[in-house]
Write a protein that holds these residues in place. Sequence first.
Motif, PDB file in Angstrom:
ATOM      1  N   ILE A   1       0.942  -1.127  -0.096  1.00  0.00           N
ATOM      2  CA  ILE A   1       0.069   0.032   0.133  1.00  0.00           C
ATOM      3  C   ILE A   1       0.848   1.300  -0.161  1.00  0.00           C
ATOM      4  O   ILE A   1       1.632   1.408   0.825  1.00  0.00           O
ATOM      5  CB  ILE A   1      -1.082  -0.123   1.210  1.00  0.00           C
ATOM      6  N   ASP A   2       0.845   1.827  -1.124  1.00  0.00           N
ATOM      7  CA  ASP A   2       1.856   3.020  -1.219  1.00  0.00           C
ATOM      8  C   ASP A   2       1.243   4.382  -0.542  1.00  0.00           C
ATOM      9  O   ASP A   2       0.371   4.333  -0.548  1.00  0.00           O
ATOM     10  CB  ASP A   2       2.139   3.318  -2.775  1.00  0.00           C
ATOM     11  N   ARG A   3       2.221   5.110  -0.101  1.00  0.00           N
ATOM     12  CA  ARG A   3       1.847   6.277   0.570  1.00  0.00           C
ATOM     13  C   ARG A   3       1.400   7.143  -0.525  1.00  0.00           C
ATOM     14  O   ARG A   3       1.792   7.268  -1.688  1.00  0.00           O
ATOM     15  CB  ARG A   3       3.256   6.833   1.285  1.00  0.00           C
ATOM     16  N   GLY A   4       0.535   8.317  -0.099  1.00  0.00           N
ATOM     17  CA  GLY A   4       0.160   9.220  -0.954  1.00  0.00           C
ATOM     18  C   GLY A   4       1.192  10.230  -1.399  1.00  0.00           C
ATOM     19  O   GLY A   4       2.332  10.481  -0.746  1.00  0.00           O
ATOM     20  N   MET A   5       0.942  10.953  -2.452  1.00  0.00           N
ATOM     21  CA  MET A   5       1.911  12.187  -2.806  1.00  0.00           C
ATOM     22  C   MET A   5       1.658  13.339  -1.968  1.00  0.00           C
ATOM     23  O   MET A   5       2.629  13.803  -1.358  1.00  0.00           O
ATOM     24  CB  MET A   5       1.713  12.328  -4.226  1.00  0.00           C
ATOM     25  N   ILE A   6       0.468  13.618  -1.575  1.00  0.00           N
ATOM     26  CA  ILE A   6       0.167  14.851  -0.900  1.00  0.00           C
ATOM     27  C   ILE A   6      -0.698  14.289   0.325  1.00  0.00           C
ATOM     28  O   ILE A   6      -0.051  14.533   1.371  1.00  0.00           O
ATOM     29  CB  ILE A   6      -0.662  15.804  -1.566  1.00  0.00           C
ATOM     30  N   GLY A   7      -1.951  13.875   0.072  1.00  0.00           N
ATOM     31  CA  GLY A   7      -2.544  13.189   1.425  1.00  0.00           C
ATOM     32  C   GLY A   7      -2.160  11.851   1.419  1.00  0.00           C
ATOM     33  O   GLY A   7      -1.379  11.392   1.166  1.00  0.00           O
ATOM     34  N   PRO A   8      -3.289  11.326   2.404  1.00  0.00           N
ATOM     35  CA  PRO A   8      -3.039  10.146   3.017  1.00  0.00           C
ATOM     36  C   PRO A   8      -3.769   9.089   1.719  1.00  0.00           C
ATOM     37  O   PRO A   8      -4.308   9.286   1.092  1.00  0.00           O
ATOM     38  CB  PRO A   8      -3.620   9.888   4.071  1.00  0.00           C
ATOM     39  N   THR A   9      -3.003   7.812   1.736  1.00  0.00           N
ATOM     40  CA  THR A   9      -3.689   6.610   1.157  1.00  0.00           C
ATOM     41  C   THR A   9      -4.510   5.906   2.226  1.00  0.00           C
ATOM     42  O   THR A   9      -4.030   5.764   3.271  1.00  0.00           O
ATOM     43  CB  THR A   9      -2.695   5.525   0.507  1.00  0.00           C
ATOM     44  N   VAL A  10      -5.785   5.622   1.956  1.00  0.00           N
ATOM     45  CA  VAL A  10      -6.600   5.525   3.065  1.00  0.00           C
ATOM     46  C   VAL A  10      -7.394   3.844   3.154  1.00  0.00           C
ATOM     47  O   VAL A  10      -7.828   3.458   1.731  1.00  0.00           O
ATOM     48  CB  VAL A  10      -7.781   6.249   3.210  1.00  0.00           C
ATOM     49  N   ILE A  11      -7.242   3.121   3.999  1.00  0.00           N
ATOM     50  CA  ILE A  11      -8.036   1.777   3.993  1.00  0.00           C
ATOM     51  C   ILE A  11      -9.102   1.908   4.851  1.00  0.00           C
ATOM     52  O   ILE A  11      -8.946   1.938   6.257  1.00  0.00           O
ATOM     53  CB  ILE A  11      -7.241   0.402   4.006  1.00  0.00           C
ATOM     54  N   GLY A  12     -10.502   2.198   4.427  1.00  0.00           N
ATOM     55  CA  GLY A  12     -11.549   2.446   5.389  1.00  0.00           C
ATOM     56  C   GLY A  12     -11.999   1.052   6.454  1.00  0.00           C
ATOM     57  O   GLY A  12     -11.381   0.075   6.350  1.00  0.00           O
ATOM     58  N   GLU A  13     -12.506   1.478   7.514  1.00  0.00           N
ATOM     59  CA  GLU A  13     -12.805   0.525   8.523  1.00  0.00           C
ATOM     60  C   GLU A  13     -13.461  -0.851   8.005  1.00  0.00           C
ATOM     61  O   GLU A  13     -14.231  -0.721   7.428  1.00  0.00           O
ATOM     62  CB  GLU A  13     -13.784   1.289   9.365  1.00  0.00           C
ATOM     63  N   GLY A  14     -12.937  -1.689   8.515  1.00  0.00           N
ATOM     64  CA  GLY A  14     -13.438  -2.889   8.474  1.00  0.00           C
ATOM     65  C   GLY A  14     -13.048  -3.821   7.294  1.00  0.00           C
ATOM     66  O   GLY A  14     -13.540  -4.728   6.973  1.00  0.00           O
ATOM     67  N   SER A  15     -12.225  -3.077   6.204  1.00  0.00           N
ATOM     68  CA  SER A  15     -12.029  -3.554   4.825  1.00  0.00           C
ATOM     69  C   SER A  15     -10.924  -4.797   5.053  1.00  0.00           C
ATOM     70  O   SER A  15     -10.164  -4.688   5.929  1.00  0.00           O
ATOM     71  CB  SER A  15     -11.528  -2.411   4.111  1.00  0.00           C
ATOM     72  N   LYS A  16     -10.944  -5.581   4.072  1.00  0.00           N
ATOM     73  CA  LYS A  16     -10.094  -6.769   4.333  1.00  0.00           C
ATOM     74  C   LYS A  16      -9.472  -7.111   2.892  1.00  0.00           C
ATOM     75  O   LYS A  16     -10.339  -7.002   1.833  1.00  0.00           O
ATOM     76  CB  LYS A  16     -10.902  -8.395   4.625  1.00  0.00           C
ATOM     77  N   LEU A  17      -8.040  -7.184   2.946  1.00  0.00           N
ATOM     78  CA  LEU A  17      -7.496  -6.983   1.706  1.00  0.00           C
ATOM     79  C   LEU A  17      -6.527  -8.343   1.889  1.00  0.00           C
ATOM     80  O   LEU A  17      -5.936  -8.887   2.746  1.00  0.00           O
ATOM     81  CB  LEU A  17      -6.390  -6.120   1.552  1.00  0.00           C
ATOM     82  N   ASP A  18      -6.621  -9.319   0.729  1.00  0.00           N
ATOM     83  CA  ASP A  18      -6.241 -10.686   0.911  1.00  0.00           C
ATOM     84  C   ASP A  18      -4.637 -10.539   0.241  1.00  0.00           C
ATOM     85  O   ASP A  18      -4.068  -9.304   0.436  1.00  0.00           O
ATOM     86  CB  ASP A  18      -6.696 -11.472  -0.336  1.00  0.00           C
ATOM     87  N   ASP A  19      -3.840 -11.302   0.141  1.00  0.00           N
ATOM     88  CA  ASP A  19      -2.395 -11.601  -0.155  1.00  0.00           C
ATOM     89  C   ASP A  19      -1.980 -10.713  -1.437  1.00  0.00           C
ATOM     90  O   ASP A  19      -2.841 -10.854  -2.225  1.00  0.00           O
ATOM     91  CB  ASP A  19      -1.775 -12.906   0.087  1.00  0.00           C
ATOM     92  N   GLN A  20      -0.961 -10.301  -1.425  1.00  0.00           N
ATOM     93  CA  GLN A  20      -0.291  -9.509  -2.746  1.00  0.00           C
ATOM     94  C   GLN A  20      -1.387  -8.703  -3.543  1.00  0.00           C
ATOM     95  O   GLN A  20      -1.469  -8.834  -4.837  1.00  0.00           O
ATOM     96  CB  GLN A  20      -0.262 -10.813  -3.844  1.00  0.00           C
ATOM     97  N   VAL A  21      -2.065  -8.028  -2.715  1.00  0.00           N
ATOM     98  CA  VAL A  21      -2.940  -6.694  -3.136  1.00  0.00           C
ATOM     99  C   VAL A  21      -1.901  -5.651  -3.576  1.00  0.00           C
ATOM    100  O   VAL A  21      -0.930  -5.341  -2.466  1.00  0.00           O
ATOM    101  CB  VAL A  21      -4.175  -6.651  -2.501  1.00  0.00           C
ATOM    102  N   MET A  22      -2.253  -4.832  -4.441  1.00  0.00           N
ATOM    103  CA  MET A  22      -1.531  -3.532  -4.855  1.00  0.00           C
ATOM    104  C   MET A  22      -2.361  -2.306  -4.584  1.00  0.00           C
ATOM    105  O   MET A  22      -3.119  -2.338  -5.494  1.00  0.00           O
ATOM    106  CB  MET A  22      -0.834  -3.678  -5.876  1.00  0.00           C
ATOM    107  N   ILE A  23      -2.227  -1.316  -3.741  1.00  0.00           N
ATOM    108  CA  ILE A  23      -2.925  -0.272  -3.531  1.00  0.00           C
ATOM    109  C   ILE A  23      -1.996   1.113  -3.903  1.00  0.00           C
ATOM    110  O   ILE A  23      -1.064   1.060  -3.165  1.00  0.00           O
ATOM    111  CB  ILE A  23      -3.732  -0.054  -2.172  1.00  0.00           C
ATOM    112  N   GLY A  24      -2.376   1.746  -5.075  1.00  0.00           N
ATOM    113  CA  GLY A  24      -1.351   2.880  -5.462  1.00  0.00           C
ATOM    114  C   GLY A  24      -1.659   4.033  -4.615  1.00  0.00           C
ATOM    115  O   GLY A  24      -2.627   4.144  -3.722  1.00  0.00           O
ATOM    116  N   HIS A  25      -0.815   4.897  -4.806  1.00  0.00           N
ATOM    117  CA  HIS A  25      -0.694   6.244  -3.866  1.00  0.00           C
ATOM    118  C   HIS A  25      -1.937   7.115  -4.100  1.00  0.00           C
ATOM    119  O   HIS A  25      -2.642   6.953  -5.016  1.00  0.00           O
ATOM    120  CB  HIS A  25       0.365   7.124  -4.014  1.00  0.00           C
ATOM    121  N   ASN A  26      -2.624   7.678  -2.880  1.00  0.00           N
ATOM    122  CA  ASN A  26      -3.777   8.229  -2.936  1.00  0.00           C
ATOM    123  C   ASN A  26      -5.102   7.627  -3.080  1.00  0.00           C
ATOM    124  O   ASN A  26      -6.063   8.402  -3.321  1.00  0.00           O
ATOM    125  CB  ASN A  26      -3.422   9.812  -3.883  1.00  0.00           C
TER     126      ASN A  26
END
Lengths: 357, 357, 357
Positions: B220-245
Motif C-alpha cells: 500500500i503506497d503512501r500518498g503524494m500529498i494526502g494519505p492513502t486510506v483503507i477504510g474501517e473493517g476492510s479486508k485485503l487478501d495477499d499480494q494486493v497492490m494499492i497505489g498512492h492516494n
Amino acid sequence: MTFTVERLAEEVQGTIWGDRDVIIHGAESIERAGPHDITFVAERRRLRALRQCKAGAILVSKELAGVKDREDVPPAIIFVDDAQLAFIQILRKFRPQRPRPQIGISEDAWIAPSAKIGEATNVYPGAYVAEDVTIGARCDIYPGVFIGPGCRIGDEVTIYPNAVLYPDVTLGHRVIIHAGAVLGADGFGYRFEQGRYKKIPQLGTVRIEDDVEIGAGTTIDRGMIGPTVIGEGSKLDDQVMIGHNCEIGAHNAFASQVGLAGSVTTGDYVRCAGQVGVADHVHLGEGCTLLAKAGVHRDIPAGKMYVGVPARPKEEQMQIAICEGKLPEMKKTLEQLAAEVDRLRAILEQHGLAEPA
Amino acid sequence: MTFTVERLAEEVQGTIWGDRDVIIHGAESIERAGPHDITFVAERRRLRALRQCKAGAILVSKELAGVKDREDVPPAIIFVDDAQLAFIQILRKFRPQRPRPQIGISEDAWIAPSAKIGEATNVYPGAYVAEDVTIGARCDIYPGVFIGPGCRIGDEVTIYPNAVLYPDVTLGHRVIIHAGAVLGADGFGYRFEQGRYKKIPQLGTVRIEDDVEIGAGTTIDRGMIGPTVIGEGSKLDDQVMIGHNCEIGAHNAFASQVGLAGSVTTGDYVRCAGQVGVADHVHLGEGCTLLAKAGVHRDIPAGKMYVGVPARPKEEQMQIAICEGKLPEMKKTLEQLAAEVDRLRAILEQHGLAEPA
Amino acid sequence: MTFTVERLAEEVQGTIWGDRDVIIHGAESIERAGPHDITFVAERRRLRALRQCKAGAILVSKELAGVKDREDVPPAIIFVDDAQLAFIQILRKFRPQRPRPQIGISEDAWIAPSAKIGEATNVYPGAYVAEDVTIGARCDIYPGVFIGPGCRIGDEVTIYPNAVLYPDVTLGHRVIIHAGAVLGADGFGYRFEQGRYKKIPQLGTVRIEDDVEIGAGTTIDRGMIGPTVIGEGSKLDDQVMIGHNCEIGAHNAFASQVGLAGSVTTGDYVRCAGQVGVADHVHLGEGCTLLAKAGVHRDIPAGKMYVGVPARPKEEQMQIAICEGKLPEMKKTLEQLAAEVDRLRAILEQHGLAEPA
C-alpha cells in the motif's frame, strides 16, 4: 581459467568439428558469447540466433548435426548427446560456486529452548526459530527467516532470507523456499454479519512435500480446517498465490503471478503459465496445461491445454482470437449484406413476386 | 480428545438425528472426514459432496432438514441454526490454539528511546521500532517487523513477521498486518524531464482504519500529498497492490492479486475478486462487485456487478462471452450467407429483374 | 506554519490573481483542500475538479490562464510556469522531511570482516552484509536487509527494510530498492527428466544500473548464464516480476504487477501499464507502450502502443472492443438475415426462378 576446445570436448565426451585448438575463457549465451567463449544450442528454433553469434566454440546436440553445413557457425563445434546438459557442466567449471559455509547455529539467531535442530544445519544470525520446531540435518536457515511454533522441517532444506513460516507448517526433505515467501498466513475467510466481515478462524496448516521449490514472494495460505498441500516435486515461481485448502498434486509447475483461490485441487503434472487465475473449488485434471493469463472457472479435463478468459481448449480459443481480429471486418460485411438483402427484397416486392415482409 | 455425538450436540445446542453414541476424535472437511470425524454442510450446493462422505457425524443447518431423507448421510446428524458457526466452535475444541505468550518488550528488539509502547504489548526479538513511534496496548509486533519514525499504532494490533511500515503510517485498533506486507513505500510518481524520469517526492502517508486486515505481501503506497486510506473493517487478501492516494471505503473486500492504480476511490461494501485491475482516478460505487480479472477504466455505478476487459455489466459480458464462443460459427454463417446472397442476386440479374449492383 | 499568498507567490516566482492576503496553513489536493490550504492544477483535464474545490489559493500553470474567468476558482490564483513543480516546492515547506540520520555502521548489524563500506553510509541494526561485499558512500542499508556474498553497491544507494540481494548482485549509483524486493533469486529453470523437474543451476547474476528505482515486493531473478539487467534510469513499481536473463533498456517504466517471463529484452523508453504480461524471448521495441493487462507473445515494434490479449495495436484493439460490445446484436442480425435470405430464396424457387440450392 583457460581451456582448449579439445580439453572441453573431453570433459563432456563430445566430438569436435572444426578447430580443436581454439582457446576458451568463458561460457555465455549465444547472444553474448565472444571469440573466446563457448556457447550452446539445444533446440532447432534457437538456430537462427547463430547468424549474429560471435562465439569461439559451440556445443550442439547430435540431433542437429546438419549445423556444420551452415556458413555462420563458430570455428569449433562440439557435438554431444545433450547440449544444455554439457553446457551446464562446462559453465560450472568457469563459475565455481562458493562452498557451502559451515557456520552451525549462530549465537545471533533466536532459538527457542524446545527447538530441535539436526546436524550440520546452518542457522544464520537474525533467524528466529520458535518453540516446538524441528529442523532436520544439513539445512540452511538464512537471516531474517521466521519459523513459527510447531513447524516441522525435513533434511537438506534451504530457506532464503526473510521467508516466513507461520505456526505448524511442515516442509519435507530437500525443499527450497526463496526469499520473502510466506507460508501459512491466514486464509481469506470471513462471515458477513450485521454489515461487517467477521474473521473465520483458520485452524488448518500448510504441508509442503519433498523436493518442492517455492519462489520469492510467493504466498501459500493455511487451510481453514485441513492442510493446504503442495505435492512432491512441484515447482512454484515467484509471486504465486495459493489460497487456503488448495491441494496441489505432484510435479506441478506454476509460473510467476499465478493465483489460485481457495480449495482448488490439481492432479499431477499440471502446468500453469504466467498470470493464470483459477476460481475456488475448481479441479485441474492430471497433466493439463493452462496458458498465460487464462481465467478458469470450471474443472479442466486431464491432459488438455486451455487458454483465454473464460478458459477454452487451445485450438478453440485460437480460432476465436482469429475471428476477434476480424470482427470490424465482419461487422462491415454484415451491414453490407443487410443492405443488399434489403435491395433484393425491394426488387422482388417491386415485381410483385414477394409480399412485404 | 474424544467426544460422543451427544456431548457435541449439547455443546452447540443442536438436535440429533441418528446415532447419538458415535465416538468423535476430530473435525474435518466433508472430503477428508473419516468415521470418527465430525464435518458440516451449511450450503445446499455442498450437499453433493455427501456422496463420498465417510464422516461419523455431520452438522447441518436447519434449513437443510431434508438431508435426513438421503441415503448417503453419516450415522449421526446434528441440526443447528448455523452449521458453519457450530463447526468452528467444535473445531476449536479439537484444535486448541496456543495461548498468546506474554513476552513483553524483548531485549533483542531495537526500540528508539522516544518510542511509546502500551501495556501488555509484545515486541519480539529482531523487531525495529523507530523514533517517535506510538504503539497501543495488547499488540503483537513479530520478529523482523520494521516500524518507521512517526508511526501511530492502535490497540490490539497484530503485525506478523517482516512486515514493513514506512514513516508516519497510522494503524487503527484491532488491525492485522500479515507477513511481508509493505505499507507506505513511495508512490510511483515521476516527472519526465529531458529524457529522464525525475522522482516526485511522495510526502503523504498511509492511514489504516480500525478492524482492517491486510494480507501477506500486500503493498500500500503512501500518498503524494494526502494519505492513502483503507477504510474501517476492510479486508485485503495477499499480494494486493494499492497505489498512492487511493481512498478505500469501509468494509471493502479485495481478493488476492488485485491492483489499484493511483487515486482510486471506492464506496463502502465494494468487493473485488482475484486479479482485478483498476485504472487511476476511477471511482467504484458503493456495494459494487468486480468479478475475477476484470479490467476497469471507468467509474462503476453503485450496487452493480461488472466483469471483463474492459469491464461491462455482468449479464452483458456473459452474453458477449457466449457470442465469442460462437464466433467461428458466426463467421462461417456470414460467409455462406454472402455466397447465397450473391447467388440470389445473380439469378435476379439473369432474369432481367435486377440491374447489376 | 503560516504564509500569505503573497509570500508563497514570491517563493515560486508566480503572478497573483485575486486576494494576495489569504492566509495559508497547508498544501492539499484539489479534493481535500480547505479555505486555508493551497492546491494546484497542472492539466486541463483536472479543471473540472475545481467545481467542488474549497481551497483558499491555487497554483495554476500559465497555459491555463483562462481559469481566472471561471466562477468556481479559489479567492487567490498564483500563475506559474509549472504548477506541479511549484506545488511540490511549497509542499516541502509545509512538510519538512526528517533529516537523514548519521548512524554509521550499527553494532547490531552483522557485517562480514571482508565487506568494504564507504564513508557516511548507514547500516542499520539487523542488516546483514556478507563476505566480499562492497558498498559505496552515503548509502542507507535499513534493518532486515540481506546483502549476499560478492554484491557490489554504488554510492548514494537506499535499500529499504527487508529487501534481499542474493549473491553477486550489482547495483549502480543512486539506486533505490524498496522494502521486501528480492533481487537475484534463482530463475525458474528446470529440465524434465524421468517424470521429475530437475533444477538447472542459475549461475548468472543481476545488474541494476544507475538511477534505477525498484518497488516494494518486486522480484528480479538472476540469469541462468549471463546477468539479468535493468537499464539506467528505469523505474519499476511494486510487485513487478522480471524473469531470468531479461535485459531491460534505459528509462523504462513498469507499473505494478507487470510480469516478464525469461529472456525478454526491451529498448529504451518502454512503458508497461499495470498487470501486463510478456512471454519469454519477446523484444519490446524502443519507446513502445503496453497498456494495462496486455498479454504479449510477439515482438512489439518501436514507438507503438499495444493493448489486449493477444496484444494488438491500440486503435485496432479499440475497434475490436467496440465490436465485441455489439456481438449479441450482430448475432441477432445475422440470424434475422439468414431467415430473410431463406424467405427470398423460397420465393424465387416458388416462382420457378431458382433451382433449390
